[in-house]
Structure formats: structure tokens, C-alpha cells
Design a protein around this motif. Structure first.
Motif, PDB file in Angstrom:
ATOM      1  N   PHE A  14       0.845  -1.197   0.000  1.00  0.00           N
ATOM      2  CA  PHE A  14       0.000   0.000   0.000  1.00  0.00           C
ATOM      3  C   PHE A  14       0.878   1.244   0.000  1.00  0.00           C
ATOM      4  O   PHE A  14       1.840   1.335   0.752  1.00  0.00           O
ATOM      5  N   ARG A  15       0.536   2.222  -0.840  1.00  0.00           N
ATOM      6  CA  ARG A  15       1.205   3.520  -0.864  1.00  0.00           C
ATOM      7  C   ARG A  15       0.159   4.588  -0.570  1.00  0.00           C
ATOM      8  O   ARG A  15      -0.812   4.744  -1.317  1.00  0.00           O
ATOM      9  N   ALA A  16       0.349   5.300   0.520  1.00  0.00           N
ATOM     10  CA  ALA A  16      -0.612   6.308   0.967  1.00  0.00           C
ATOM     11  C   ALA A  16      -0.473   7.595   0.170  1.00  0.00           C
ATOM     12  O   ALA A  16       0.633   8.040  -0.115  1.00  0.00           O
ATOM     13  N   MET A  17      -1.602   8.193  -0.155  1.00  0.00           N
ATOM     14  CA  MET A  17      -1.644   9.476  -0.845  1.00  0.00           C
ATOM     15  C   MET A  17      -2.515  10.480  -0.096  1.00  0.00           C
ATOM     16  O   MET A  17      -2.731  11.581  -0.582  1.00  0.00           O
ATOM     17  N   HIS A  18      -3.028  10.103   1.058  1.00  0.00           N
ATOM     18  CA  HIS A  18      -3.885  10.978   1.846  1.00  0.00           C
ATOM     19  C   HIS A  18      -3.390  10.978   3.280  1.00  0.00           C
ATOM     20  O   HIS A  18      -2.928   9.960   3.793  1.00  0.00           O
ATOM     21  N   GLU A  19      -3.495  12.114   3.943  1.00  0.00           N
ATOM     22  CA  GLU A  19      -2.941  12.269   5.294  1.00  0.00           C
ATOM     23  C   GLU A  19      -3.579  11.341   6.329  1.00  0.00           C
ATOM     24  O   GLU A  19      -2.944  10.993   7.311  1.00  0.00           O
ATOM     25  N   ARG A  20      -4.804  10.916   6.125  1.00  0.00           N
ATOM     26  CA  ARG A  20      -5.460  10.049   7.104  1.00  0.00           C
ATOM     27  C   ARG A  20      -4.927   8.617   7.088  1.00  0.00           C
ATOM     28  O   ARG A  20      -5.169   7.864   8.025  1.00  0.00           O
ATOM     29  N   VAL A  21      -4.239   8.234   6.031  1.00  0.00           N
ATOM     30  CA  VAL A  21      -3.741   6.862   5.925  1.00  0.00           C
ATOM     31  C   VAL A  21      -2.213   6.787   5.834  1.00  0.00           C
ATOM     32  O   VAL A  21      -1.671   5.750   5.475  1.00  0.00           O
ATOM     33  N   THR A  22      -1.521   7.864   6.171  1.00  0.00           N
ATOM     34  CA  THR A  22      -0.061   7.869   6.043  1.00  0.00           C
ATOM     35  C   THR A  22       0.608   6.813   6.923  1.00  0.00           C
ATOM     36  O   THR A  22       1.689   6.336   6.587  1.00  0.00           O
ATOM     37  N   GLN A  23      -0.018   6.427   8.026  1.00  0.00           N
ATOM     38  CA  GLN A  23       0.558   5.397   8.885  1.00  0.00           C
ATOM     39  C   GLN A  23       0.615   4.047   8.185  1.00  0.00           C
ATOM     40  O   GLN A  23       1.386   3.174   8.577  1.00  0.00           O
ATOM     41  N   MET A  24      -0.174   3.870   7.154  1.00  0.00           N
ATOM     42  CA  MET A  24      -0.197   2.606   6.416  1.00  0.00           C
ATOM     43  C   MET A  24       0.808   2.559   5.267  1.00  0.00           C
ATOM     44  O   MET A  24       0.975   1.518   4.650  1.00  0.00           O
ATOM     45  N   ASP A  25       1.464   3.658   4.967  1.00  0.00           N
ATOM     46  CA  ASP A  25       2.361   3.718   3.815  1.00  0.00           C
ATOM     47  C   ASP A  25       3.428   2.635   3.914  1.00  0.00           C
ATOM     48  O   ASP A  25       4.140   2.548   4.906  1.00  0.00           O
ATOM     49  N   GLY A  26       3.502   1.806   2.898  1.00  0.00           N
ATOM     50  CA  GLY A  26       4.487   0.737   2.863  1.00  0.00           C
ATOM     51  C   GLY A  26       4.019  -0.571   3.477  1.00  0.00           C
ATOM     52  O   GLY A  26       4.754  -1.556   3.464  1.00  0.00           O
ATOM     53  N   ILE A  47       2.521  -4.140   3.941  1.00  0.00           N
ATOM     54  CA  ILE A  47       2.426  -5.290   3.047  1.00  0.00           C
ATOM     55  C   ILE A  47       1.240  -6.129   3.516  1.00  0.00           C
ATOM     56  O   ILE A  47       1.159  -6.500   4.684  1.00  0.00           O
ATOM     57  N   LEU A  48       0.339  -6.402   2.577  1.00  0.00           N
ATOM     58  CA  LEU A  48      -0.910  -7.086   2.898  1.00  0.00           C
ATOM     59  C   LEU A  48      -1.078  -8.310   2.005  1.00  0.00           C
ATOM     60  O   LEU A  48      -0.619  -8.320   0.863  1.00  0.00           O
ATOM     61  N   PRO A  49      -1.761  -9.335   2.499  1.00  0.00           N
ATOM     62  CA  PRO A  49      -1.877 -10.583   1.731  1.00  0.00           C
ATOM     63  C   PRO A  49      -2.781 -10.506   0.504  1.00  0.00           C
ATOM     64  O   PRO A  49      -2.595 -11.265  -0.447  1.00  0.00           O
ATOM     65  N   SER A  50      -3.763  -9.605   0.518  1.00  0.00           N
ATOM     66  CA  SER A  50      -4.674  -9.521  -0.633  1.00  0.00           C
ATOM     67  C   SER A  50      -5.145  -8.088  -0.855  1.00  0.00           C
ATOM     68  O   SER A  50      -5.039  -7.234   0.029  1.00  0.00           O
ATOM     69  N   TYR A  51      -5.688  -7.859  -2.027  1.00  0.00           N
ATOM     70  CA  TYR A  51      -6.233  -6.545  -2.369  1.00  0.00           C
ATOM     71  C   TYR A  51      -7.393  -6.198  -1.435  1.00  0.00           C
ATOM     72  O   TYR A  51      -7.506  -5.072  -0.957  1.00  0.00           O
ATOM     73  N   GLU A  52      -8.252  -7.162  -1.158  1.00  0.00           N
ATOM     74  CA  GLU A  52      -9.407  -6.932  -0.297  1.00  0.00           C
ATOM     75  C   GLU A  52      -8.981  -6.525   1.117  1.00  0.00           C
ATOM     76  O   GLU A  52      -9.595  -5.658   1.729  1.00  0.00           O
ATOM     77  N   ASP A  53      -7.917  -7.142   1.636  1.00  0.00           N
ATOM     78  CA  ASP A  53      -7.400  -6.763   2.956  1.00  0.00           C
ATOM     79  C   ASP A  53      -6.883  -5.329   2.948  1.00  0.00           C
ATOM     80  O   ASP A  53      -7.085  -4.580   3.900  1.00  0.00           O
ATOM     81  N   ALA A  54      -6.221  -4.957   1.869  1.00  0.00           N
ATOM     82  CA  ALA A  54      -5.688  -3.593   1.759  1.00  0.00           C
ATOM     83  C   ALA A  54      -6.815  -2.565   1.740  1.00  0.00           C
ATOM     84  O   ALA A  54      -6.750  -1.547   2.432  1.00  0.00           O
ATOM     85  N   VAL A  55      -7.857  -2.831   0.972  1.00  0.00           N
ATOM     86  CA  VAL A  55      -8.985  -1.906   0.892  1.00  0.00           C
ATOM     87  C   VAL A  55      -9.704  -1.814   2.236  1.00  0.00           C
ATOM     88  O   VAL A  55     -10.032  -0.721   2.699  1.00  0.00           O
TER      89      VAL A  55
END
Length: 75
Positions: free
Chosen positions: A28-40, A42-50
Motif C-alpha cells: 500500500f502507498r498512501a496518498m492521503h494524510e489520514r492513511v499515512t501510517q499505512m504507507d508501505g 504489506i498485505l496478503p490480498s487486495y481486499e485486505d488492503a482496501v
């Protein structure tokens, strides 16, 4: 980059998820300030990332609980 997808929550672009190969995890690469803690992350699936990005984004929208003093002083 093998595959990438944009993540939008409530019409707001918050980041991208990409995969380097068919058997690789998603990043995951964050582009919004509310999710910057998630930048980088690594998640097992696309659905988990969303799901995780949606939760983080919506929690960031909440106003912090206002703490009250246990003892108030009145003049």
C-alpha cells in the motif's frame, strides 16, 4: 510492477495498492494524510488492503473525544 489499483473511499483518492508479481503480497502507498501510517504496509490480498485503508480513513474522520477534568473549579 505486475498489477496496481487505485483506492478511493467515499470519492476521495487515498492511495494505491500494487503487486510486484503474481505470487507476491500487495503493498500500500498512501496518498492521503489520514492513511499515512499505512504507507508501505504489506498485505496478503487486495481486499485486505482496501478494508484496512477504509477503516483507517474513516477513523481519521472522527473527532477526538473531548476529555473532561475530573474536578472543576468554580469562582
Amino acid at each position: 510492477m505486475f498489477e496496481s489499483s487505485v483506492i478511493e473511499i467515499d470519492g476521495v483518492f487515498i492511495g494505491i495498492v500494487f503487486q510486484d508479481g503474481p505470487d507476491e503480497p500487495y503493498t500500500f502507498r498512501a496518498m492521503h494524510e489520514r492513511v499515512t501510517q499505512m504507507d508501505g504496509d504489506i498485505l496478503p490480498s487486495y481486499e485486505d488492503a482496501v478494508a484496512r485503508a477504509r477503516t483507517r480513513f474513516r477513523l481519521g474522520r472522527c473527532k477526538p473525544v473531548r476529555s473532561l477534568d475530573t474536578a472543576r473549579r468554580y469562582a
